[in-house]
Design an enzyme around this catalytic site. Structure first.
Site, PDB file in Angstrom:
ATOM      1  N   HIS A  48       0.835  -1.206   0.000  1.00 37.20           N
ATOM      2  CA  HIS A  48       0.000   0.000   0.000  1.00 37.20           C
ATOM      3  C   HIS A  48       0.875   1.264   0.000  1.00 37.20           C
ATOM      4  CE1 HIS A  48      -3.879  -2.087   1.100  1.00 37.20           C
ATOM      5  NE2 HIS A  48      -2.975  -3.022   1.310  1.00 37.20           N
TER       6      HIS A  48
ATOM      7  N   ASP B 193      -5.974   5.821   2.030  1.00 40.12           N
ATOM      8  CA  ASP B 193      -6.039   4.451   1.520  1.00 40.12           C
ATOM      9  C   ASP B 193      -7.477   3.947   1.631  1.00 40.12           C
ATOM     10  OD1 ASP B 193      -5.815   1.451   1.528  1.00 40.12           O
ATOM     11  OD2 ASP B 193      -3.676   1.887   1.462  1.00 40.12           O
TER      12      ASP B 193
END
Length: 473
Positions: A19, A116
């Site tokens: 990520h 995110d």
């Protein structure tokens, strides 16, 4: 009349390498365009990433900050204990984020948060402080669309699966009718639907809809049908991938020879590059199962024998923490035994993957089908053998083998005979057919990040909209 605020973007990744990497790549692109950017890691990952980055940020407009994830320093933050991590994110880390943003707004107000897609705390806190939020899901468009469909699958009685037959066709995912098996769905679909982890990921997906826009690390020509479905949920969808390739284009199409988005939580062993230099063109099988996946000793030996038996040289990334269920001394002994570099075998703890895939000696990639790895393989034009384990990897491998026809899928199988057979199919029997598909898809990806490409244009549009947010704040 008040002066418009200077655009200041806060980027909040989920604390895992898969990520952090694409989100840091985006941060650098935004800073290069003239936007002020703060990249907010957890303390734990900030300490791990910092030594691998240059002493100063790539742009004076990009700075790195960190907050606590709420866990003690000695917590492993491993896949096996991810439930503890996500619970701490929702509780303790959310409070730390609020404190950070309140302090930040005193110095230089944040005008936009890019969170995110599984960090809805960023959206929540931004909303509390009246700051616009954009969601960045680091999965494929196909996987994200599947996640949005899961509540419908449950309502229709398709989940949980009524029996153990994972090869049964699965119907109901628009855009994939008649192609999917149950085993091709994201691993979440095999979970207990009343588990905390299942609930977390579904809740996070639903929370994304509170953001004012969606960013995806993909490109229009690769996932057009799934992107069109997501456009019915989000008013603005920015497909701006492959991000690592876009970063190279932003430098005039010239790579520095090193990864364009240095963000590794692991120290790269660059000795493998010299080993690759000694190998014949397109002869090497590159093997890596990413930064989180772990394997048993038995699986390790099946891969080892399968790779040896196929008769091709191989470069294998085998992390020290990658072996499950063994005492530390036994693991060290096994790795010491295996990690003996020879003319045909090279094993390292971690490798500079983008450079490895771009090396002329590499002819195939045995991968866990993480989304970053999949895009990097497409950009390099390297066909794949997919061995997915978790999260989005199952549906990524399905796309690779059944939709794009750029590799082979060996999910839920691990034996030396299958490994040897698939390597031979990839590099001999179906080499021409698969490489033809890969050349087409890779060219589309290259076009997308060109000056007039869809990803380049979408990035320009994103940057302009972030500036507009600053002007109207």
């Amino acid at each position: 009349m008040e002066e418009p605020l200077e655009s200041h973007v806060l980027i909040l990744p989920f604390p895992a390498q898969g990520h952090i990497k694409p989100m840091l790549c985006l941060a650098k692109l935004l800073a290069t365009s003239g936007l002020r950017v703060t990249f907010l890691n957890t303390h734990n990952n900030h300490r791990r990433v910092l030594p691998h980055n240059p002493c100063s940020p790539p742009s004076p407009l990009l700075r790195f900050e960190s907050i606590s994830d709420g866990l003690p320093d000695d917590h492993p933050r491993s896949l096996e204990r991810i439930e503890e991590l996500v619970l701490s994110i929702k509780m303790a880390m959310k409070a730390h984020l609020r404190e950070f943003l309140l302090r930040e707004c005193v110095q230089l107000p944040v005008t936009c948060v890019i969170a995110d897609g599984i960090m809805s705390i960023g959206i929540d806190v931004a909303e509390e402080l009246s700051v616009p939020a954009i969601s960045f899901r680091t999965y494929s468009a196909c996987c994200l669309w599947t996640y949005f469909c899961i509540p419908t699958f449950i309502h229709e009685g398709k989940l949980p699966f009524p029996d153990d037959d994972l090869d049964k066709e699965f119907h109901g995912l628009r855009g994939a009718e008649g192609l999917l098996r149950r085993r091709d769905l994201p691993s979440l679909c095999r979970s207990q639907i009343d588990s905390n982890l299942f609930r977390y990921f579904i809740d996070e997906t639903i929370a994304m809809t509170q953001a004012c826009a969606l960013i995806l690390n993909t490109f229009d020509a690769l996932e057009a049908p799934m992107l069109s479905h997501l456009a019915t949920i989000f008013s603005d969808v920015y497909s701006i991938g492959p991000l690592h390739a876009l970063a190279i284009q932003s430098k005039g199409g010239h790579s520095s020879g090193r990864s364009e988005s240095v963000s590794s939580l692991w120290i790269e062993d660059r000795s493998c590059m010299a080993w690759l230099d000694s190998q014949a063109s397109r002869s090497v099988i590159y093997v890596s199962f990413g930064s989180l996946v772990k394997i048993t000793v038995d699986q390790c030996m099946e891969f080892w024998h399968g790779l040896v038996n196929c008769g091709r040289p191989f470069l294998w990334v085998l992390r020290e923490d990658a072996i499950l269920g063994e005492k530390e001394d036994n693991v060290k002994l096994l790795l010491l035994e295996l990690k003996v570099t020879s003319e045909t075998q090279c094993l390292v703890d971690w490798a500079p993957q983008e450079e490895v895939l771009a090396h002329p000696a590499v002819g195939g990639f045995l991968t866990h089908s993480g989304w970053n790895s999949t895009l990097e393989s497409i950009a390099a034009g390297i066909p794949m053998i997919c061995w997915p384990r978790i999260a989005d990897q199952q549906i990524n491998s399905w796309c690779v083998s059944e939709v794009w026809k750029i590799g082979l899928d060996m999910k839920d199988t691990c034996d030396r005979s299958t490994i040897e057979t698939l390597v031979r199919i990839l590099t001999e029997d179906k080499k021409e057919e698969i490489m033809k598909s890969m050349a087409r898809i890779s060219a589309l990806g290259s076009d997308s990040v060109g000056p007039e490409g869809s990803s380049s244009k979408n990035l320009e549009r994103l940057i302009e909209n972030i500036r507009k947010i600053g002007r109207t704040s």
